[in-house]
Design an enzyme around this catalytic site. Structure first.
Site, PDB file in Angstrom:
ATOM      1  CG  ASP A 234      -6.551  -1.159   0.081  1.00 17.97           C
ATOM      2  OD1 ASP A 234      -6.147  -1.184   1.255  1.00 17.97           O
ATOM      3  OD2 ASP A 234      -5.796  -1.333  -0.903  1.00 17.97           O
TER       4      ASP A 234
ATOM      5  CB  CYS B  83       2.188  -2.451  -5.544  1.00 13.35           C
ATOM      6  SG  CYS B  83       3.470  -3.568  -4.992  1.00 13.35           S
TER       7      CYS B  83
ATOM      8  CE  LYS C 150       0.824  -2.424   3.605  1.00 13.76           C
ATOM      9  NZ  LYS C 150       2.102  -2.031   3.030  1.00 13.76           N
TER      10      LYS C 150
ATOM     11  CD  GLN D 270      -0.153   2.551   3.288  1.00 11.46           C
ATOM     12  OE1 GLN D 270       0.285   3.215   4.226  1.00 11.46           O
ATOM     13  NE2 GLN D 270       0.501   1.516   2.799  1.00 11.46           N
TER      14      GLN D 270
ATOM     15  CG  HIS E 139      -1.403  -2.140  -3.532  1.00 12.21           C
ATOM     16  ND1 HIS E 139      -1.147  -3.461  -3.789  1.00 12.21           N
ATOM     17  CD2 HIS E 139      -0.320  -1.668  -2.870  1.00 12.21           C
ATOM     18  CE1 HIS E 139       0.047  -3.779  -3.296  1.00 12.21           C
ATOM     19  NE2 HIS E 139       0.573  -2.706  -2.729  1.00 12.21           N
TER      20      HIS E 139
HETATM   21  N1  PMP Z   1      -3.321  -1.871  -0.527  1.00 11.14           N
HETATM   22  C1  PMP Z   1      -2.578  -0.838  -0.104  1.00 11.14           C
HETATM   23  C2  PMP Z   1      -3.148   0.552  -0.162  1.00 11.14           C
HETATM   24  C3  PMP Z   1      -1.297  -1.070   0.384  1.00 11.14           C
HETATM   25  O1  PMP Z   1      -0.563  -0.051   0.828  1.00 11.14           O
HETATM   26  C4  PMP Z   1      -0.798  -2.388   0.418  1.00 11.14           C
HETATM   27  C5  PMP Z   1       0.626  -2.675   0.887  1.00 11.14           C
HETATM   28  N2  PMP Z   1       1.564  -1.841   0.290  1.00 11.14           N
HETATM   29  C6  PMP Z   1      -1.622  -3.425  -0.024  1.00 11.14           C
HETATM   30  C7  PMP Z   1      -2.874  -3.131  -0.487  1.00 11.14           C
HETATM   31  C8  PMP Z   1      -1.169  -4.860   0.025  1.00 11.14           C
HETATM   32  O2  PMP Z   1      -0.936  -5.202   1.358  1.00 11.14           O
HETATM   33  P1  PMP Z   1      -0.160  -6.557   1.753  1.00 11.14           P
HETATM   34  O3  PMP Z   1       1.068  -6.592   0.888  1.00 11.14           O
HETATM   35  O4  PMP Z   1       0.149  -6.376   3.211  1.00 11.14           O
HETATM   36  O5  PMP Z   1      -1.080  -7.674   1.478  1.00 11.14           O
END
Ligand code: PMP
Length: 405
Positions: free
Chosen positions: A196, A360, A222, A199, A119
């Site tokens: 990370d 992203c 999430k 998910q 991400h």
């Molecule tokens: N890493 C992953 C794999 C994500 O899915 C997300 C959120 N889409 C993020 C990082 C960033 O998370 P947040 O926007 O809640 O800080």
């Protein structure tokens, strides 16, 4: 198996409507009453700032806030609750790490590995840390099947990276990184390992002591918890050695105009008034999840995602990306020749919420040769009828396209 998604769904007030099929859970999940109540109760009965307060309300707020930290340590099977740092979410967890750990372990010639489906919240902070220190950031590429490339990973490890960041489950694809097998390899190569888990936390129990990584980051929203709160878990010896990331109240031990000294873990990394109600809400989400039959929810989600994959694969004119049997939570697709946004708008008109865009993950989109995709992402409260409705709406779209031609 007795899990019933319709029953489960009754715990989510926002889903008590019949005009929305919500398949955007990888972006954020809905919140069960248990979480809403915990937050409302804090504001109604216990609202006060935490730590250092002499009065009883502050003591109650502190107990609830620190109780949430203990719950999260249990939720993660972390060795100690002082290793659980509250952040605003995965993004802040990764910025904290890239700044603080980056400052400690990166220098000219150092190497950071991130996976191809990382991400932007992983890529950009580490890219910035690399730029500041003279280190290099390299991606672990995809193989021809759309999984992370094992051979390339071994070659990259041979270069002796200082830090390896793995995204347990890709938010853009739903595909899994082989963290169980790869983390020991990265550690054997001398790297500090970061997962990370943004998910992963909603879909499977996390056992940090079994996983054996050095750091783990995720967001509350999430995993059925509130926005604005997340966690960075780290190994105590590393966290102790790392410099603070932000400065201010709460994170200090003593301050004079000449110099300051810093607090112990976890406070060293929690400058300023924390997101108290949100932390309590996240604790409630973790408690609530631990009280569910997580195995049954996971089995239901797996069956639902397999069903979605098979139905989408049967549609002519639709391309799926990295849609494997063991995907978790999400599937990405495009209608051939169509802009993902047009498909998203069509689905919205049919009352179906999916996410369309680059998720992203712009570098991943480049690797896939697309500008974006549509992504369906499920939670325990989704059911087969909702997948059928999605497939019906896509079938209509395809018929409309071909009729037009
Ligand atoms: N890493 C992953 C794999 C994500 O899915 C997300 C959120 N889409 C993020 C990082 C960033 O998370 P947040 O926007 O809640 O800080």
């Amino acid at each position: 198996m007795s899990f019933d998604p319709y029953d489960f769904r009754l715990q989510f007030p926002a889903l008590a409507r019949d005009d929305l099929i919500y398949l955007d859970n990888a972006a954020t999940t809905h919140k069960p009453t248990a979480v809403l109540e915990a937050m409302a109760q804090f504001y109604r009965q216990d609202n006060a700032n935490v730590h250092r307060g002499a009065h009883r309300l502050s003591a109650r707020a502190t107990r609830a806030f620190e109780g949430a930290r203990h719950t999260l340590a249990r939720f993660l099977n972390a060795p100690a609750s002082e290793e659980v740092i509250f952040t605003r979410g995965t993004t802040e967890s990764m910025n904290l790490l890239a700044n603080s750990l980056g400052q400690m372990v990166l220098d000219e010639g150092a190497l950071v590995l991130v996976d191809a489906w990382a991400h932007h919240a992983t890529i950009v902070p580490w890219q910035q840390a690399a730029a500041r220190t003279g280190a290099t950031l390299k991606p672990i590429p995809l193989d021809s099947k759309g999984r992370l490339d094992e051979v390339a990973f071994a070659e990259l490890l041979a270069l002796g990276p200082q830090v390896v960041v793995l995204t347990a489950i890709s938010n853009a694809l739903g595909a899994r990184a082989p963290v169980d097998r790869w983390l020991p390899k990265a550690q054997a190569a001398g790297a500090i390992t970061v997962v990370d888990g943004a998910q992963a936390v909603a879909h499977e129990p996390v056992d940090l002591q079994a996983l054996g990584c050095d750091f783990y980051a995720f967001s509350g929203h999430k995993m059925y918890g509130p926005t604005g709160i997340g966690v960075l878990w780290g190994r105590r010896d590393l966290l102790d050695a790392m410099p603070p990331y932000q400065f201010g109240g709460e994170m200090i031990q003593s301050v004079s105009f000449e110099r300051s000294s810093f607090n112990v873990l976890p406070f060293k990394f929690e400058a300023g008034t924390p997101a108290i109600a949100e932390a309590i809400g996240l604790g409630a989400a973790a408690n609530w999840l631990m009280a569910q039959d997580r195995r049954a929810i996971a089995a239901h989600e797996q069956a639902l995602l397999s069903y979605a994959r098979e139905r989408l694969q049967s549609l002519e004119g639709l391309t799926l990306y990295s849609a494997f049997e063991d995907n978790a939570g999400s599937l990405a697709f495009n209608v051939d020749g169509e802009h993902h946004q047009d498909v998203g708008i069509w689905l919205d008109q049919a009352g179906i919420a999916v996410r369309c865009g680059h998720h992203c993950c712009q570098p991943l989109m480049s690797l896939l040769g697309v500008r974006g995709t549509c992504r369906l992402s499920i939670a325990g409260y989704n059911h087969h009828d909702e997948i059928d409705a999605l497939v019906a709406a896509l079938t209509d779209y395809l018929e409309f396209l071909y009729d037009d031609a």
